[in-house]
Every structure is written in C-alpha cells, then in structure tokens.
Design a protein around this motif. Sequence first.
Motif, PDB file in Angstrom:
ATOM      1  N   ASN B 146       0.843  -1.197   0.000  1.00  0.00           N
ATOM      2  CA  ASN B 146       0.000   0.000   0.000  1.00  0.00           C
ATOM      3  C   ASN B 146       0.877   1.246   0.000  1.00  0.00           C
ATOM      4  OD1 ASN B 146       0.650  -1.048   2.731  1.00  0.00           O
ATOM      5  ND2 ASN B 146      -0.218   0.904   3.393  1.00  0.00           N
ATOM      6  N   PRO B 147       0.637   2.210  -0.922  1.00  0.00           N
ATOM      7  CA  PRO B 147       1.472   3.420  -0.950  1.00  0.00           C
ATOM      8  C   PRO B 147       0.975   4.464   0.044  1.00  0.00           C
ATOM      9  CG  PRO B 147      -0.138   3.518  -2.708  1.00  0.00           C
ATOM     10  CD  PRO B 147      -0.397   2.225  -1.972  1.00  0.00           C
ATOM     11  N   SER B 148       1.814   5.445   0.358  1.00  0.00           N
ATOM     12  CA  SER B 148       1.309   6.627   1.060  1.00  0.00           C
ATOM     13  C   SER B 148       0.856   7.601  -0.019  1.00  0.00           C
ATOM     14  CB  SER B 148       2.405   7.252   1.919  1.00  0.00           C
ATOM     15  OG  SER B 148       3.552   7.463   1.142  1.00  0.00           O
ATOM     16  N   SER B 149      -0.123   8.445   0.305  1.00  0.00           N
ATOM     17  CA  SER B 149      -0.605   9.331  -0.757  1.00  0.00           C
ATOM     18  C   SER B 149      -1.017  10.702  -0.245  1.00  0.00           C
ATOM     19  CB  SER B 149      -1.770   8.677  -1.510  1.00  0.00           C
ATOM     20  OG  SER B 149      -2.853   8.462  -0.639  1.00  0.00           O
ATOM     21  N   TYR B 150      -1.080  11.636  -1.183  1.00  0.00           N
ATOM     22  CA  TYR B 150      -1.384  13.035  -0.871  1.00  0.00           C
ATOM     23  C   TYR B 150      -2.599  13.538  -1.645  1.00  0.00           C
ATOM     24  CZ  TYR B 150       3.279  12.011   0.572  1.00  0.00           C
ATOM     25  OH  TYR B 150       4.354  11.373   1.136  1.00  0.00           O
ATOM     26  N   ILE B 151      -3.107  12.701  -2.531  1.00  0.00           N
ATOM     27  CA  ILE B 151      -4.342  13.041  -3.245  1.00  0.00           C
ATOM     28  C   ILE B 151      -5.243  11.804  -3.291  1.00  0.00           C
ATOM     29  CG2 ILE B 151      -3.387  14.841  -4.765  1.00  0.00           C
ATOM     30  CD1 ILE B 151      -3.185  12.708  -6.981  1.00  0.00           C
ATOM     31  N   THR B 152      -6.556  12.036  -3.422  1.00  0.00           N
ATOM     32  CA  THR B 152      -7.463  10.945  -3.786  1.00  0.00           C
ATOM     33  C   THR B 152      -8.296  11.441  -4.958  1.00  0.00           C
ATOM     34  OG1 THR B 152      -8.961  11.721  -2.049  1.00  0.00           O
ATOM     35  CG2 THR B 152      -7.707   9.737  -1.575  1.00  0.00           C
ATOM     36  N   PHE B 153      -8.609  10.519  -5.848  1.00  0.00           N
ATOM     37  CA  PHE B 153      -9.371  10.896  -7.033  1.00  0.00           C
ATOM     38  C   PHE B 153     -10.865  10.814  -6.760  1.00  0.00           C
ATOM     39  CE2 PHE B 153      -5.257   9.510  -8.750  1.00  0.00           C
ATOM     40  CZ  PHE B 153      -4.933  10.632  -9.490  1.00  0.00           C
ATOM     41  N   LYS B 154     -11.591  11.815  -7.275  1.00  0.00           N
ATOM     42  CA  LYS B 154     -13.050  11.856  -7.097  1.00  0.00           C
ATOM     43  C   LYS B 154     -13.703  10.589  -7.619  1.00  0.00           C
ATOM     44  CE  LYS B 154     -13.847  16.829  -7.049  1.00  0.00           C
ATOM     45  NZ  LYS B 154     -14.059  18.003  -7.887  1.00  0.00           N
ATOM     46  N   GLU B 155     -13.113  10.069  -8.676  1.00  0.00           N
ATOM     47  CA  GLU B 155     -13.633   8.851  -9.307  1.00  0.00           C
ATOM     48  C   GLU B 155     -13.663   7.648  -8.374  1.00  0.00           C
ATOM     49  OE1 GLU B 155     -12.549   7.103 -13.504  1.00  0.00           O
ATOM     50  OE2 GLU B 155     -11.195   8.740 -12.972  1.00  0.00           O
ATOM     51  N   SER B 156     -12.787   7.623  -7.372  1.00  0.00           N
ATOM     52  CA  SER B 156     -12.666   6.459  -6.495  1.00  0.00           C
ATOM     53  C   SER B 156     -14.017   6.088  -5.897  1.00  0.00           C
ATOM     54  CB  SER B 156     -11.671   6.736  -5.359  1.00  0.00           C
ATOM     55  OG  SER B 156     -10.360   6.688  -5.856  1.00  0.00           O
ATOM     56  N   ALA B 157     -14.382   4.811  -6.052  1.00  0.00           N
ATOM     57  CA  ALA B 157     -15.703   4.362  -5.612  1.00  0.00           C
ATOM     58  C   ALA B 157     -15.611   3.530  -4.347  1.00  0.00           C
ATOM     59  CB  ALA B 157     -16.359   3.555  -6.731  1.00  0.00           C
ATOM     60  N   MET B 158     -14.391   3.343  -3.843  1.00  0.00           N
ATOM     61  CA  MET B 158     -14.202   2.518  -2.644  1.00  0.00           C
ATOM     62  C   MET B 158     -12.938   2.969  -1.934  1.00  0.00           C
ATOM     63  SD  MET B 158     -12.897  -0.934  -4.585  1.00  0.00           S
ATOM     64  CE  MET B 158     -13.643  -0.668  -6.194  1.00  0.00           C
ATOM     65  N   PRO B 159     -12.828   2.641  -0.639  1.00  0.00           N
ATOM     66  CA  PRO B 159     -11.589   2.976   0.056  1.00  0.00           C
ATOM     67  C   PRO B 159     -10.447   2.052  -0.394  1.00  0.00           C
ATOM     68  CG  PRO B 159     -13.100   1.848   1.540  1.00  0.00           C
ATOM     69  CD  PRO B 159     -13.831   2.044   0.257  1.00  0.00           C
ATOM     70  N   GLU B 160      -9.232   2.476  -0.087  1.00  0.00           N
ATOM     71  CA  GLU B 160      -8.052   1.727  -0.517  1.00  0.00           C
ATOM     72  C   GLU B 160      -8.095   0.268  -0.056  1.00  0.00           C
ATOM     73  OE1 GLU B 160      -4.173   3.871  -0.752  1.00  0.00           O
ATOM     74  OE2 GLU B 160      -3.567   2.433   0.786  1.00  0.00           O
ATOM     75  N   TRP B 161      -8.544   0.059   1.196  1.00  0.00           N
ATOM     76  CA  TRP B 161      -8.534  -1.315   1.729  1.00  0.00           C
ATOM     77  C   TRP B 161      -9.485  -2.241   0.972  1.00  0.00           C
ATOM     78  CZ3 TRP B 161      -9.591   3.010   4.877  1.00  0.00           C
ATOM     79  CH2 TRP B 161     -10.938   3.228   5.196  1.00  0.00           C
ATOM     80  N   ALA B 162     -10.598  -1.684   0.477  1.00  0.00           N
ATOM     81  CA  ALA B 162     -11.530  -2.518  -0.299  1.00  0.00           C
ATOM     82  C   ALA B 162     -10.909  -2.854  -1.663  1.00  0.00           C
ATOM     83  CB  ALA B 162     -12.850  -1.786  -0.495  1.00  0.00           C
ATOM     84  N   PHE B 163     -10.204  -1.879  -2.213  1.00  0.00           N
ATOM     85  CA  PHE B 163      -9.506  -2.085  -3.485  1.00  0.00           C
ATOM     86  C   PHE B 163      -8.465  -3.194  -3.334  1.00  0.00           C
ATOM     87  CE2 PHE B 163      -6.458  -1.009  -6.852  1.00  0.00           C
ATOM     88  CZ  PHE B 163      -7.291  -0.733  -7.928  1.00  0.00           C
ATOM     89  N   ILE B 164      -7.730  -3.146  -2.226  1.00  0.00           N
ATOM     90  CA  ILE B 164      -6.694  -4.162  -1.960  1.00  0.00           C
ATOM     91  C   ILE B 164      -7.320  -5.550  -1.833  1.00  0.00           C
ATOM     92  CG2 ILE B 164      -5.098  -4.971  -0.165  1.00  0.00           C
ATOM     93  CD1 ILE B 164      -4.196  -2.075   0.188  1.00  0.00           C
ATOM     94  N   GLN B 165      -8.430  -5.630  -1.115  1.00  0.00           N
ATOM     95  CA  GLN B 165      -9.115  -6.920  -0.963  1.00  0.00           C
ATOM     96  C   GLN B 165      -9.500  -7.476  -2.340  1.00  0.00           C
ATOM     97  OE1 GLN B 165      -9.888  -8.852   2.040  1.00  0.00           O
ATOM     98  NE2 GLN B 165     -10.024 -10.243   0.289  1.00  0.00           N
ATOM     99  N   GLY B 166     -10.014  -6.577  -3.194  1.00  0.00           N
ATOM    100  CA  GLY B 166     -10.403  -6.994  -4.548  1.00  0.00           C
ATOM    101  C   GLY B 166      -9.210  -7.510  -5.336  1.00  0.00           C
ATOM    102  N   ILE B 167      -8.082  -6.844  -5.208  1.00  0.00           N
ATOM    103  CA  ILE B 167      -6.848  -7.248  -5.905  1.00  0.00           C
ATOM    104  C   ILE B 167      -6.408  -8.632  -5.418  1.00  0.00           C
ATOM    105  CG2 ILE B 167      -4.373  -6.742  -6.091  1.00  0.00           C
ATOM    106  CD1 ILE B 167      -5.891  -4.890  -7.881  1.00  0.00           C
ATOM    107  N   ILE B 168      -6.483  -8.851  -4.112  1.00  0.00           N
ATOM    108  CA  ILE B 168      -6.100 -10.164  -3.566  1.00  0.00           C
ATOM    109  C   ILE B 168      -7.017 -11.244  -4.129  1.00  0.00           C
ATOM    110  CG2 ILE B 168      -6.013 -11.574  -1.465  1.00  0.00           C
ATOM    111  CD1 ILE B 168      -5.202  -9.008   0.043  1.00  0.00           C
ATOM    112  N   ASP B 169      -8.320 -10.973  -4.127  1.00  0.00           N
ATOM    113  CA  ASP B 169      -9.282 -11.959  -4.629  1.00  0.00           C
ATOM    114  C   ASP B 169      -8.994 -12.335  -6.082  1.00  0.00           C
ATOM    115  OD1 ASP B 169     -10.519 -11.848  -2.198  1.00  0.00           O
ATOM    116  OD2 ASP B 169     -12.146 -10.503  -2.839  1.00  0.00           O
TER     117      ASP B 169
END
Lengths: 260, 277
Positions: B146-169
């Motif tokens: 997981n990276p550290s970050s200074y911006i989030t995109f408006k487009e993002s539809a889920m938090p980072e942790w949910a994205f990570i779970q999806g990637i693992i799956d």
Amino acid sequence: MELAALQQLFYDAIFDKEGTNEKELCKLITTANNLTANEGIAIYRGSILGKLSRALKSIYPVCYRLVGEKFFEATATTYIHRFPSKSPDLGDYGEHFPDFLVNFEPAASLPYLPDVTRLEWHWHRIFNGEDSSTLDLKALGKISQTQWGDLIFHLPKTSILLESPYPIHKIWQINQSDYEGEEYVNLEEGEIKVFLWRQGYDMRIDLPTEEEWQLLKAFQAKKPFETICEDLAVGYEPAHGVSALLTQFVQRGWIVDFSV
Amino acid sequence: MTTHFPPSQIAGAGIGLRSQHYQDILTHNPPVHWFEILSDNYLAPGGQPLHYLEKIRQNYPITLHGVGMSLGASDPLDLEYLARLKRLAKRIEPAHISDHLAWISIKGHFLNDLVPLPYTEAVMEHVAQRILQAQEFLGQRLLIENPSSYITFKESAMPEWAFIQGIIDKTDCNLLLDVNNIYVSATNHGFDPIDYLDAIPAERVKEIHLAGYEKRKDYLFDTHGYQIHPPVWQLYQTALKRFGAVPTLIEWDTNIPAFEILMAEADKANAQIKKVS
Ligand SMILES: [Fe+2]
C-alpha cells in the motif's frame, strides 16, 4: 475518465509550466481535510523533481561541486523538463546531461563542464557495467603463428576512450572528497586523451601515449591484428612495435579477450 | 559459479540494505535477521554493488523490493524490466519480491515516484491483470504494498482497503503492509487507520514496513528519513496483535544514519514481534 488519459493529465500537470493541465487535474481530485488539490499536486511535483535531481547529483558529483548547489539544482530542473526519464532504473537517467550542457547558456563560462560530465557519465556506467573476464593467456599461447594476423583483441567492455581540449582528469581528481594534493589546474595545458576502464571492481583513469592511443582505437574498432599492423606501418614480429605494445597492454589488463 | 546461500525464509525484523553500510555489514556480520534491497538499484549487469550484495547474501536472507513494475500504469507491462528483475532474483534467491499498488510511468515516460490510482472496479480489474501477468513472468507470487498518498481521485468508488481486498481476490497475491504509509495517508485524507487494519485479511500479510515520516505544516510527508514515530509504533502493535509475528522491515532511504541506529530500531521491532510470537 480513462486511466491512460488521467495518468497523462497528471504527468503533464507535473511538468507543464502554464498550469492549464493542473487546473483540469484539480477538478478530478477530492479536497481532503488538510490538503487542497493544488497542494497535493505540488507535493508530488516536489517529490518527483527532487528524486530526478538527486539522481543527477549522484551521477554528477564533480559537476555539483564545481557549480554549487543552487546552480546545479536550477540546471537539473531545466534538464529534467527537457529530458524525461525513460527507465524505471534511475541509474539510466541523465545520459544526455553532457550534451545538454554544451548549449546551456548559463554554464558557458565553464567550457570544460560538458567534458567533465561526460567523464562522470562513463564513470557511472563503467562502475555498474558488466564484469569482464581476465585474458586467457594459455588459450592465446595455443594460437598458431599463421592465425595471428586474424586475431581480434578485446578491450574491457567496461572501458571508454575520451578526448578533451581540457585536463578533465585533473579537474575530476581535485574534486574528489579524499583528494589532498595541489588545488590548481592549468586549463591551457593542451588536449588530453583518457582511457577510462575498470579492473575487477577498481576504476582506472589512464593517460595513454599517442602510440598507445592509436592502438587502443584500433582494438576498439575490432580490427584484425594484421590490419592494425599494416595501418600503423610496423611489423608484428614479437618484441617489435605493435607486438611490444600489445605485451604491455596485456600486462596492464587492457586486453581481456580475443577472437579469431 | 556455485554459491552457497542460506535458506531464504525471513522472520523477525530486517533492515533496508544501503550502500553506506556494506563495509560495516561485511566486516562485523551484525545480528540482523534479514535485509531488503531496492531491486531497482541492482539491475545493472555487474559491478561492485552486485558483488557486495552477493557476499552479504551468503550470510543473510534477502528480499527484493522495487517501484519499477509500475503495476498501476496503462502502458503495456515492461517486460524488459521484469527480465532484469528476474535475472537479479535468479542470482540472489530472495525470500520474495514486492512492488507497489501505484503507477510511475505513462507512455514510456517515468516519474520514478509512486502515484496513487483511482479506486474503481475497472482499474481494479486492469491492475489485477497486470499483477497476474507479472507473477506469471516471474514464476512466483508477489507481495503488493500500500502506498502513502497526498491526493485521492473523485472517481474512487471505494476505500483503498476494499480495493486491496479486490486485488487479492483476483490475483491471489500477498501483502506488504506499510504501517507508516497507512498512518500517513490516514492523517492526510482523514480516515481512521484502524478501519484500514480491520479490513486487511491477516493470512495475506507476509511483511510489514516501518519508517519515519516528516511532519510538515498541514500534512505528513513520507520521506523514510527519520526514526519511527510513536503513533506508528502504536499502530504497529495493533497490527501485530491482528496479523501475528509478521517479518518487519525498518525502511530508511534519506539522511541515512549510522548502522547502529537502524539496529536499535530493529531491536524495538523485534521486542514487539516477540510479544505476539
Ligand atoms: Fe514501504
């Protein structure tokens, strides 16, 4: 937005100076509790330019010493905007820096700077370059007299022949952190020729004689031994002319391989 | 050449290997459990750094950590880079290879710095395909950080942790959980780092990163140039309680200190790991 378009916009926002791309990009970024979109982008810009600039500094430490921190950073920033990084390995970045400096007006008062940085670039590449084997003298001994004319001798892959109107090797030397000698360089002392190479893991800067230089050039061009001897207009019987030089080259470690 | 390397499994606290410490390590053989290298610094075909690395590998397990895969990029995967990485892995026999959930390049132009992604289903699918391809090419499962970050995109539809779970799956990859990065991003974006830990599947966490951020006016900047700060140690304790005795790296990339300081940080991490072992 397509991922590629978003990433291109981000890239352009980092490097463009007018700010139009940044304006567009801001519309796509959430304003967090502490950071506005502009601030967020500015953090990335600072971090990215900082990384590329530090990469140049680590490859060109002598240049950095010669021009000082402020000048170096301004120069690096101009370079970074003109020459994008094209590799995931930052050790590949900065190849065009010496040529860039040739036409870089603010550095015009230091005419030797391009050649000094050229030496630094090759130093960096040679230091990290492929390891060379040492010459197999036994195998060379087995080559029959009739085949000698067809032999091609190989210089270390990690080597380069450099020429300059300035004593770049001295400028380089007195700007090493462990240097303790005379701090004076005569810029007018005339053209120099440098053979930069690596022996094992040790870097070497040698100054060949004119004769040696011609032979190094011929080996670099992968010419067969007979052609070299004809070109240099000397016989190649043992212990004479080119052969004598060749023996010295072998002793110094300048020849690492041969092929027929 | 026949090399006799020790087994590559890692446990306990490791230290990021930096060229300033080669001599220290080779002369004193310090009691460090393992080292992590920045693989992008060892992609050259030869030379002294690689030589030292091989010597150090004779006494320690090594992990490879990089930013160069640009897993979140939209360009085709850089197979030449992966080939260089694979050659390094063959030479060093690392415990594992890791890279980040981020992108660093577009159309062959590199930022050489980690930029976050918009967290959408489409991007998740895209990145998952690239991770699968990289894993296939390298012949092993990757650890994704997981990276550290200074911006989030408006487009993002889920938090980072949910994205990570999806990637693992989708990829069956493992995780390199950077606890410092979670803390930095949580502070910058205003989420609760515990929510993050809550969502992470414990059995996937194969390595943890700890580092020191820099406190700036309105945000935390991830410089890896300081000792680990108290709130990160605290979050680390919580993480260990959940995920068990995960191997933990002390990351230090700028203003690199004397080796003893890194050893002291590693000792602190080891003490924490012992508590949950
Ligand atoms: Fe990390």
